[in-house]
Design an enzyme around this catalytic site. Structure first.
Site, PDB file in Angstrom:
ATOM      1  CG  HIS A   1      -1.859  -1.358   1.404  1.00 10.54           C
ATOM      2  ND1 HIS A   1      -2.968  -1.464   0.668  1.00 10.54           N
ATOM      3  CD2 HIS A   1      -1.670  -2.358   2.030  1.00 10.54           C
ATOM      4  CE1 HIS A   1      -3.638  -2.646   0.981  1.00 10.54           C
ATOM      5  NE2 HIS A   1      -2.598  -3.442   1.741  1.00 10.54           N
TER       6      HIS A   1
ATOM      7  CB  SER B   1      13.129  20.932 -16.267  1.00  5.04           C
ATOM      8  OG  SER B   1      12.384  22.061 -16.374  1.00  5.04           O
TER       9      SER B   1
ATOM     10  CE  LYS C   1      11.294  18.511 -11.847  1.00  2.00           C
ATOM     11  NZ  LYS C   1      10.507  18.062 -12.741  1.00  2.00           N
TER      12      LYS C   1
ATOM     13  CD  GLU D   1       8.457  10.517 -15.974  1.00  2.00           C
ATOM     14  OE1 GLU D   1       7.970  11.494 -16.655  1.00  2.00           O
ATOM     15  OE2 GLU D   1       9.296  11.118 -15.114  1.00  2.00           O
TER      16      GLU D   1
END
Ligand code: ARG
Length: 501
Positions: A161, A282, A288, A295
């Site tokens: 979880h 970025s 970043k 992804e």
């Protein structure tokens, strides 16, 4: 210069295809991928026709020579195929006829239909692509094995979880994906068995009256057996769907690895860091370091699933016998092959260069409340409480230390004895060493004895077994690759020998 035109298969029709409709109808773009396979197909088929006494040696030689020339020009990048052609089967036959005339060249397609021809080409190509994927899976497993070895004693939290669940090791996590990927490998190998059967010789749907020898083309093309029933051989694509489903499962597994690594590379965790070569940045936020490749991999998983759905949908309503809908399956298949191979490449690169940070993993382990289970299990084994009693005692101890703002490590034997007395009116004796075994993270993992648990010794054992499985899998794969290579080499040798006669 005379332009080769597409008139071969339209003798019954008075007019040529409407030009936009020809583009709509053609499979030339997706056929480029099976050009080499179509040449091999024709070579094997025509050698067999000669050996069966169906075509003379002189004509066989002319056909083989022209096929070789066409293949050479193709390899040199000299061939562009107009979309006026229905497909490469038409193009190659037209090209052969252009080279050697219709009397000899017109023999190339004797006893064969494009319906068995195309499915044969597809299977020849797909088996190669499948074996590349299988090899990539083994490479990925090899990387995971190495990383497991480096991290036998890297303690980390295991989550359920998304919350702290139990103490484990990073090697246990990696080893879990080794087992999953070994199953993926087996699935592809199993799929290969059903894929590598020969549909050539099935004709349009119901065979041929010409005395072909299907066993011979099976041997020449390196298939394991004949796909017997001519209706099945020409109309079924279940092998393609099975392949896409293997890809989908593999993608789903890689997508879950991506989800873990993505999360753990966030500063909040800081468990791992991607190598620069696999990260992006970025346009506005200079700080970043984005794990966007992972992804994308997760995103591209949906492409894998959509390929499976496309194939299932394309096929579901098609009655038996060839229908042109089946032409579309090639587009989907090649797309899913490319997608799967690219994702495997990226995943292997990321995992082999991933920086692991055991110190940050340890920060979460030390002082974690995950040892509440160990306290409960210790009270079962060493103090004779029932599990539910000890569970309740442990929960009470968690609440007490939480209220005090400390951790379970601060508990004393008296705290435990008093809680048991208060809750269940039982007198137990707790000694320091008993509590220490439960509350020291390393000792608590040492207590874990069930088969397959993340105890470093268990992982070492699994690692060894997986090493053996990896070796066996590599042998299995090499056998398959060698048998295809040998068959095709010998096909070309046979062709060259005929040319010398
Ligand atoms: N180009 C077709 C395909 O890719 C094969 C040709 C079958 N055409 C036919 N009229 N039977 O599936």
């Amino acid at each position: 210069m005379r332009v080769l035109t597409s008139t071969l298969f339209r003798s019954r029709l008075e007019k040529g295809f409407d030009s936009k409709t020809a583009k709509f109808h053609t499979s030339v773009p997706e056929d480029l991928r099976i050009f080499e396979d179509d040449i091999n197909n024709s070579m094997a088929h025509d050698i067999m026709l000669y050996e069966q006494g169906i075509i003379p040696l002189k004509e066989l030689k002319m056909i083989l020579k022209s096929l070789m020339e066409i293949y050479e020009s193709w390899n040199k990048g000299e061939i562009t195929i107009s979309q006026e052609f229905d497909d490469i089967h038409e193009y190659i036959e037209a090209k052969v006829i252009e080279k050697i005339g219709i009397e000899a060249g017109g023999m190339i397609h004797t006893g064969r239909s494009r319906n068995d021809q195309v499915v044969c080409d597809m299977k020849l190509r797909l088996r190669e692509e499948l074996l590349i994927i299988a090899e990539q899976i083994l490479e990925l497993i090899e990387v995971l094995q190495k990383r497991t070895e480096e991290n036998f004693d890297t303690y980390m939290i295991l989550y359920t979880h998304g919350q702290h669940a139990q103490i484990g090791t990073f090697s246990a996590y990696l080893s879990n994906y080794i087992e999953i990927l070994l199953r993926d490998f087996e699935r592809f190998m199993d799929c290969y068995k059903r894929l590598n059967t020969n549909p050539l010789g099935a004709g349009p749907v119901g065979g041929t009256s010409i005395a072909i020898n299907r066993l011979r083309t099976t041997e020449l093309l390196g298939f394991d057996s004949i796909q017997m029933n001519s209706i099945d051989a020409t109309s079924s694509r279940d092998w393609a769907i099975e392949f896409a489903s293997c890809c989908s499962l593999l993608m789903s597994n890689m997508s879950r690895i991506a989800a873990d690594i993505l999360e753990w590379s966030a500063i909040e965790y800081g468990y791992v860091e991607l190598a620069d070569e696999f990260a992006s940045s970025s346009s506005i936020m200079p700080q970043k370091k984005n794990p966007s490749t992972l992804e994308l991999l997760r995103g591209k998983t949906s492409e894998g699933y959509s390929a499976l759905m496309e194939l299932l949908t394309m096929v579901k309503g098609i009655p038996s016998g060839y229908y042109q809908d089946l032409q579309q399956t090639k587009i989907t298949l090649w797309r899913t092959v490319d997608n799967t191979q690219a994702c495997l490449y990226v995943m292997t690169g990321i995992l082999s260069t991933l920086k692991v940070k055991p110190e940050n993993m340890w920060k979460q382990v030390d002082g974690s409340f995950t040892i509440a289970v160990e306290i409960a299990e210790t009270l079962v084994m060493d103090a004779g409480l029932s599990f539910r009693e000890s569970y309740k005692v442990s929960a009470e101890l968690v609440n007490t230390v939480l209220k005090k703002g400390t951790t379970l490590k601060s508990l004393t034997p008296i705290d435990v004895e008093e809680t048991v007395q208060k809750m269940f009116n039982k007198k137990i004796i707790v000694v320091n060493s008993m509590l220490e075994k439960a509350t020291d993270p390393k000792k608590s993992l040492d207590k874990r004895i069930s088969l397959g648990c993340p105890h470093p010794d268990e992982i070492r054992k699994m690692h060894k077994e997986n090493e053996t499985k990896l070796k066996e899998s590599t042998i299995k794969l090499t056998d398959k690759k060698t048998s295809i290579k040998d068959a095709l080499n010998s096909l070309h040798k046979i062709a060259e020998n005929y040319l010398k006669e």
